[in-house]
Enzyme design. Structure first.
Site, PDB file in Angstrom:
ATOM      1  N   GLU A 228      37.049  39.722  40.135  1.00  0.00           N
ATOM      2  CA  GLU A 228      37.478  40.909  40.891  1.00  0.00           C
ATOM      3  C   GLU A 228      38.045  40.540  42.254  1.00  0.00           C
ATOM      4  O   GLU A 228      38.938  41.220  42.777  1.00  0.00           O
ATOM      5  CB  GLU A 228      36.308  41.882  41.034  1.00  0.00           C
ATOM      6  CG  GLU A 228      35.367  41.663  42.198  1.00  0.00           C
ATOM      7  CD  GLU A 228      34.572  40.374  42.136  1.00  0.00           C
ATOM      8  OE1 GLU A 228      34.192  39.872  43.198  1.00  0.00           O
ATOM      9  OE2 GLU A 228      34.319  39.869  41.025  1.00  0.00           O
ATOM     10  N   ASP A 229      37.548  39.447  42.859  1.00  0.00           N
ATOM     11  CA  ASP A 229      38.020  39.039  44.176  1.00  0.00           C
ATOM     12  C   ASP A 229      39.496  38.666  44.143  1.00  0.00           C
ATOM     13  O   ASP A 229      40.298  39.116  44.975  1.00  0.00           O
ATOM     14  CB  ASP A 229      37.182  37.871  44.715  1.00  0.00           C
ATOM     15  CG  ASP A 229      36.992  36.763  43.685  1.00  0.00           C
ATOM     16  OD1 ASP A 229      37.491  36.889  42.543  1.00  0.00           O
ATOM     17  OD2 ASP A 229      36.334  35.763  44.020  1.00  0.00           O
ATOM     18  N   GLN A 230      39.866  37.848  43.164  1.00  0.00           N
ATOM     19  CA  GLN A 230      41.254  37.437  43.048  1.00  0.00           C
ATOM     20  C   GLN A 230      42.155  38.622  42.707  1.00  0.00           C
ATOM     21  O   GLN A 230      43.274  38.734  43.223  1.00  0.00           O
ATOM     22  CB  GLN A 230      41.398  36.338  41.999  1.00  0.00           C
ATOM     23  CG  GLN A 230      42.747  35.640  42.015  1.00  0.00           C
ATOM     24  CD  GLN A 230      42.749  34.379  41.182  1.00  0.00           C
ATOM     25  OE1 GLN A 230      41.805  34.092  40.465  1.00  0.00           O
ATOM     26  NE2 GLN A 230      43.815  33.613  41.265  1.00  0.00           N
TER      27      GLN A 230
END
Length: 441
Positions: free
Chosen positions: A270-272
């Site tokens: 989810e961060d990327q």
């Protein structure tokens, strides 16, 4: 050798030498940027770029179990020298072992606005996003700082990150620039563990990974974000749906996936994806802070390290396939081997003249990156173990990549997932669980 074959060989060898120069340029850029960004004195705690009325920040810390150095990691949030912030600890289960640690810290810092939010909200396969949803919705402030539980930060980190996020504005910049929508920090691994897998992970994160991460963000042609420590605005996330389609082209349509943090629950990384969405959907940019995120590593054997690397390569190949396919040719062993072959064909220079110089210079650059991030050279007591771990990491890079490319399933915190298109994930139930489910139907 036929003339046509000779011409092809010359062309391929020349292309390899050109690629070798490009990779070295990227590596040296990462090394130089690390020196200028992390060896310079930090800005004052309250830089002049901050307005007189500083914006509040909600620090979100997702927790699950007793991570290594958990109390020290979480305590670093309480010690931020920023005038207006709150801390929200997200715990899915009230029986979680992290809960007593959090409550003890809250009692030790009664003047800090901190609270625990128990219970998750399932919006997708990603357990971190599910764990964060209630804190995300209940946060008081628009600026959110998501910090993993195995990360600690220096006291001035939040102030400098906010200063980068809010100013100077794009309209004040000369030439005009896109607004910064996300501030992140390069991870720096710290560990006192003697386990070999941990040492290999530490060698990887503090040299090659950091070098490439810093260089890619310095070039800034696309998003490159790791989610250990990210600062962004909730109001920006509420405009995203994870499709990576520029907003003016589809903002009038209702997304079937929803918007905000919930839209990223379907992704493993989810961060990327949040970084890519801010970059591509809103045409905004990122800022890499001059602070580091100190990543405390627990005990890992070599198999744990290999599984961890396979997991993220398998996720990445569904998100950025071309970069993943090229990855082996950016590593010291594969790159050195094909360059030595090409150089010998074109100039007659032997392998044994080129390769020692290649690996020596590569090692020196990596150690210089380590020194920049750590604030000191590699300690003498760690030289032998660190260099052995570094060599093993380099030798394993290609075999790990091969294993990662032939599968699509990953294990994350004891659960198995199948990685789908664009990095989305679906839970894979163990066979016994499947049999029980079918029996109930």
């Amino acid at each position: 050798m036929s003339e046509q074959y000779y011409v092809v060989q010359v062309g391929l060898s020349t292309a390899v030498l050109t690629w070798y120069g490009i990779i070295w340029s990227i590596g040296l850029l990462g090394c130089w940027t690390a020196r200028t960004r992390y060896r310079s004195p930090r800005s004052p705690s309250f830089p002049s770029t901050l307005p007189s009325s500083t914006p509040g920040v909600s620090i979100l810390r997702p927790l699950k179990g007793l991570d290594i150095n958990l109390s020290e990691n979480l305590e670093s949030s309480f010690k931020q020298d920023y005038p207006s912030f709150e801390i929200l600890f997200s715990i899915a289960d009230e029986e979680d072992e992290a809960l007593p640690v959090v409550r003890e810290l809250i009692s030790e810092y009664p003047n800090v606005n901190a609270r625990v939010i128990i219970g998750d909200e399932e919006v997708g396969a990603n357990p971190k996003v599910n764990n964060l949803m209630r804190s995300y919705n209940e946060a008081t402030y628009d600026i959110l700082w998501v910090l993993d539980s195995n990360v600690s930060v220096a006291p001035g980190t939040l102030t400098r990150a906010v200063a980068m996020l809010i100013g100077p504005s794009a309209s004040q910049a000369i030439p005009p620039q896109r607004r910064i929508a996300l501030v992140h920090h390069v991870p720096f691994a710290i560990s006192n563990e003697a386990s070999f897998g941990t040492q290999v992970e530490e060698a990887f994160l503090n040299t090659n990974h950091a070098k490439m991460y810093i260089a890619i963000n310095a070039v800034a042609v696309d998003s490159c974000v790791m989610g250990k420590s990210n600062l962004f605005r909730r109001s920006d996330l509420e405009r995203l749906d994870g499709t990576l389609v520029r907003q003016q082209h589809h903002e009038s349509k209702n997304s079937r996936r929803g918007r905000g943090l919930a839209a990223f629950g379907r992704f493993i990384a989810e961060d990327q994806m949040i970084g890519l969405a801010l970059w591509h959907e809103l045409d905004l940019r990122h800022g890499l802070s001059c602070d580091v995120a100190y990543n405390a590593l627990g005990a890992m054997n070599l198999s744990d390290y290999i599984r961890r690397r396979i997991r993220w390569i398998r996720v990445r190949k569904h998100m950025i396939l071309l970069a993943t396919l090229l990855e082996p040719f950016t590593e010291s062993v594969m790159l050195g081997a094909i360059t030595a072959t090409s150089l010998r064909f074109l100039t007659g220079i032997s392998f044994w003249m080129f390769l020692p110089a290649h690996f020596l210079l590569w090692t020196l650059v990596d150690l210089d990156v380590y020194a920049s991030l750590a604030g000191h050279p590699l300690p003498r007591v760690k030289w032998q173990s660190f260099l052995v771990a570094w060599v093993v990491r380099e030798l394993l890079a290609f075999p790990i990549w091969l294993l990662a490319m032939v599968g699509n399933e990953v294990e994350w915190r004891g659960r198995r997932y199948r990685v789908l298109r664009n990095g989305e994930g679906e839970r894979v139930l163990p066979k016994a669980s499947v049999d029980r489910l079918l029996a109930l139907l």
